[in-house]
Write an enzyme that holds these catalytic residues in place. Structure first.
Site, PDB file in Angstrom:
ATOM      1  N   HIS A   1       7.904   4.334   8.955  1.00  0.00           N
ATOM      2  CA  HIS A   1       8.126   2.700  10.320  1.00  0.00           C
ATOM      3  C   HIS A   1       6.842   2.964  11.235  1.00  0.00           C
ATOM      4  O   HIS A   1       6.510   4.706  11.470  1.00  0.00           O
ATOM      5  CB  HIS A   1       8.904   2.740  11.369  1.00  0.00           C
ATOM      6  CG  HIS A   1       9.270   2.023  12.446  1.00  0.00           C
ATOM      7  ND1 HIS A   1       9.760   0.508  12.226  1.00  0.00           N
ATOM      8  CD2 HIS A   1       8.818   1.614  13.640  1.00  0.00           C
ATOM      9  CE1 HIS A   1       8.963  -0.043  13.335  1.00  0.00           C
ATOM     10  NE2 HIS A   1       8.980   0.511  14.110  1.00  0.00           N
TER      11      HIS A   1
ATOM     12  N   ASN B   1      13.606   4.872   5.619  1.00  0.00           N
ATOM     13  CA  ASN B   1      12.055   3.942   5.612  1.00  0.00           C
ATOM     14  C   ASN B   1      11.448   4.280   6.297  1.00  0.00           C
ATOM     15  O   ASN B   1      11.248   5.865   6.522  1.00  0.00           O
ATOM     16  CB  ASN B   1      12.924   2.475   6.276  1.00  0.00           C
ATOM     17  CG  ASN B   1      11.668   1.845   6.893  1.00  0.00           C
ATOM     18  OD1 ASN B   1      11.307   0.964   5.896  1.00  0.00           O
ATOM     19  ND2 ASN B   1      12.068   1.572   8.260  1.00  0.00           N
TER      20      ASN B   1
ATOM     21  N   SER C   1       1.368  -1.182   0.158  1.00  0.00           N
ATOM     22  CA  SER C   1       0.401   0.139   0.247  1.00  0.00           C
ATOM     23  C   SER C   1       0.936   1.613  -0.194  1.00  0.00           C
ATOM     24  O   SER C   1       0.267   2.109  -0.677  1.00  0.00           O
ATOM     25  CB  SER C   1      -1.308  -0.123   0.778  1.00  0.00           C
ATOM     26  OG  SER C   1      -0.245  -0.152   2.125  1.00  0.00           O
TER      27      SER C   1
ATOM     28  N   LYS D   1      24.816 -12.795   3.039  1.00  0.00           N
ATOM     29  CA  LYS D   1      24.127 -11.754   2.550  1.00  0.00           C
ATOM     30  C   LYS D   1      24.551 -10.393   1.631  1.00  0.00           C
ATOM     31  O   LYS D   1      24.449 -10.094   1.138  1.00  0.00           O
ATOM     32  CB  LYS D   1      23.897 -10.546   4.135  1.00  0.00           C
ATOM     33  CG  LYS D   1      22.754  -9.531   3.761  1.00  0.00           C
ATOM     34  CD  LYS D   1      22.815  -8.888   5.186  1.00  0.00           C
ATOM     35  CE  LYS D   1      21.649  -8.050   5.102  1.00  0.00           C
ATOM     36  NZ  LYS D   1      21.170  -8.499   5.970  1.00  0.00           N
TER      37      LYS D   1
ATOM     38  N   ARG E   1      13.336  -6.627   5.402  1.00  0.00           N
ATOM     39  CA  ARG E   1      14.838  -7.685   5.767  1.00  0.00           C
ATOM     40  C   ARG E   1      16.050  -5.875   6.868  1.00  0.00           C
ATOM     41  O   ARG E   1      16.142  -4.604   6.033  1.00  0.00           O
ATOM     42  CB  ARG E   1      15.473  -7.697   5.051  1.00  0.00           C
ATOM     43  CG  ARG E   1      14.942  -8.597   4.521  1.00  0.00           C
ATOM     44  CD  ARG E   1      15.449  -9.531   3.293  1.00  0.00           C
ATOM     45  NE  ARG E   1      14.710 -10.980   3.204  1.00  0.00           N
ATOM     46  CZ  ARG E   1      14.786 -11.851   3.585  1.00  0.00           C
ATOM     47  NH1 ARG E   1      16.685 -12.277   4.122  1.00  0.00           N
ATOM     48  NH2 ARG E   1      14.270 -13.447   3.929  1.00  0.00           N
TER      49      ARG E   1
ATOM     50  N   ILE F   1      18.803  -3.984   6.188  1.00  0.00           N
ATOM     51  CA  ILE F   1      19.613  -3.635   4.777  1.00  0.00           C
ATOM     52  C   ILE F   1      22.048  -4.315   5.284  1.00  0.00           C
ATOM     53  O   ILE F   1      21.681  -3.264   6.604  1.00  0.00           O
ATOM     54  CB  ILE F   1      20.166  -2.364   4.479  1.00  0.00           C
ATOM     55  CG1 ILE F   1      18.595  -1.694   3.696  1.00  0.00           C
ATOM     56  CG2 ILE F   1      20.756  -1.753   3.640  1.00  0.00           C
ATOM     57  CD1 ILE F   1      18.022  -2.718   2.843  1.00  0.00           C
TER      58      ILE F   1
HETATM   59  C1  GRF Z   1       3.805  -0.469   6.824  1.00  0.00           C
HETATM   60  O1  GRF Z   1       3.088  -0.281   8.137  1.00  0.00           O
HETATM   61  C2  GRF Z   1       5.304   0.137   7.348  1.00  0.00           C
HETATM   62  O2  GRF Z   1       5.407   1.181   7.833  1.00  0.00           O
HETATM   63  C3  GRF Z   1       6.396  -0.855   7.289  1.00  0.00           C
HETATM   64  O3  GRF Z   1       5.505  -1.721   6.532  1.00  0.00           O
HETATM   65  C4  GRF Z   1       4.511  -1.962   6.305  1.00  0.00           C
HETATM   66  C5  GRF Z   1       3.982  -2.172   4.804  1.00  0.00           C
HETATM   67  O4  GRF Z   1       3.117  -1.855   4.504  1.00  0.00           O
HETATM   68  N1  GRF Z   1       7.453  -0.115   7.243  1.00  0.00           N
HETATM   69  P1  GRF Z   1       2.529  -2.025   2.992  1.00  0.00           P
HETATM   70  O5  GRF Z   1       3.411  -3.222   2.453  1.00  0.00           O
HETATM   71  O6  GRF Z   1       2.574  -0.758   2.102  1.00  0.00           O
HETATM   72  O7  GRF Z   1       0.342  -1.649   2.618  1.00  0.00           O
END
Ligand code: GRF
Length: 189
Positions: A108, A106, A15, A64, A90, A92
């Site tokens: 989070h 990223n 998403s 890796k 994963r 990095i």
């Molecule tokens: C998101 O909540 C993001 O913050 C986390 O993983 C989830 C990924 O969701 N790192 P999507 O696959 O983008 O729907």
């Protein structure tokens, strides 16, 4: 000037990949999806947007570093300048970090440094905090430890379930991530 070229790394639903595709097109050209699972729904989304997808299976590599070298070769071949992690499950490693220093970000689903790692929404919900949120940050060698670029708060409402909270956090992610990318990369007209 031409847009920068970027790759999204994702392992799941995608998403956030979708929101990046929909809301950053004047700032960046997403030319590649790197995925580590052949059954990830994000692959269908890449197809819908006409974005090339590379699926690598890290466990089939000796190390890796060997895995990341192959990913790096692909990124170079495609002239990728930035990497956006969006649900890439994963850590990095050195090979990619060294070559993309300061150019890997990223998203989070918590207000870092609170609740790093897996299941950040569940961690926050179970801890009973009244406010959680979303963080976009640079990636370093740690787990969700890099410098924060932007954060947005999301309140935990009294009648929230973990699912309703997750839904609002995701909506916030879908606004914040593209906004940060636009801010970092949009060229002046
Ligand atoms: C998101 O909540 C993001 O913050 C986390 O993983 C989830 C990924 O969701 N790192 P999507 O696959 O983008 O729907």
């Amino acid at each position: 000037m031409k847009n920068m070229r970027a790759a999204v790394f994702a392992s799941g639903t995608g998403s956030n990949f979708e929101s990046i595709m929909n809301d950053t097109e004047r700032a960046v050209d997403v030319v590649l999806l790197v995925c580590d699972r052949s059954d990830a729904p994000v692959l269908e989304k890449a197809e819908k947007f006409g974005v090339e997808a590379s699926v690598f299976h890290p466990k089939t590599f000796a190390s890796k570093a060997t895995y990341e070298q192959l990913v790096l070769d692909k990124l170079r071949e495609m002239n990728v300048a930035w990497i956006f992690l969006a649900g890439y499950m994963r850590i990095i490693g050195e090979t990619l970090l060294k070559n993309y220093e300061g150019r890997i970000i990223n998203i989070h689903p918590s207000l870092l440094p609170q609740f790093p790692g897996k299941d950040a929404i569940g961690q926050a919900y179970r801890a009973g905090v009244r406010t959680t949120g979303v963080t976009v940050h640079y990636v370093d060698e740690g787990v969700d430890t890099g410098d924060v670029i932007a954060q947005r708060e999301v309140p935990v409402l009294p009648d929230d379930t973990e699912d309703t909270l997750a839904e609002r956090i995701q909506q916030t992610e879908h606004q914040l991530y593209p906004a940060v990318i636009r801010q970092l990369l949009e060229q002046p007209e």
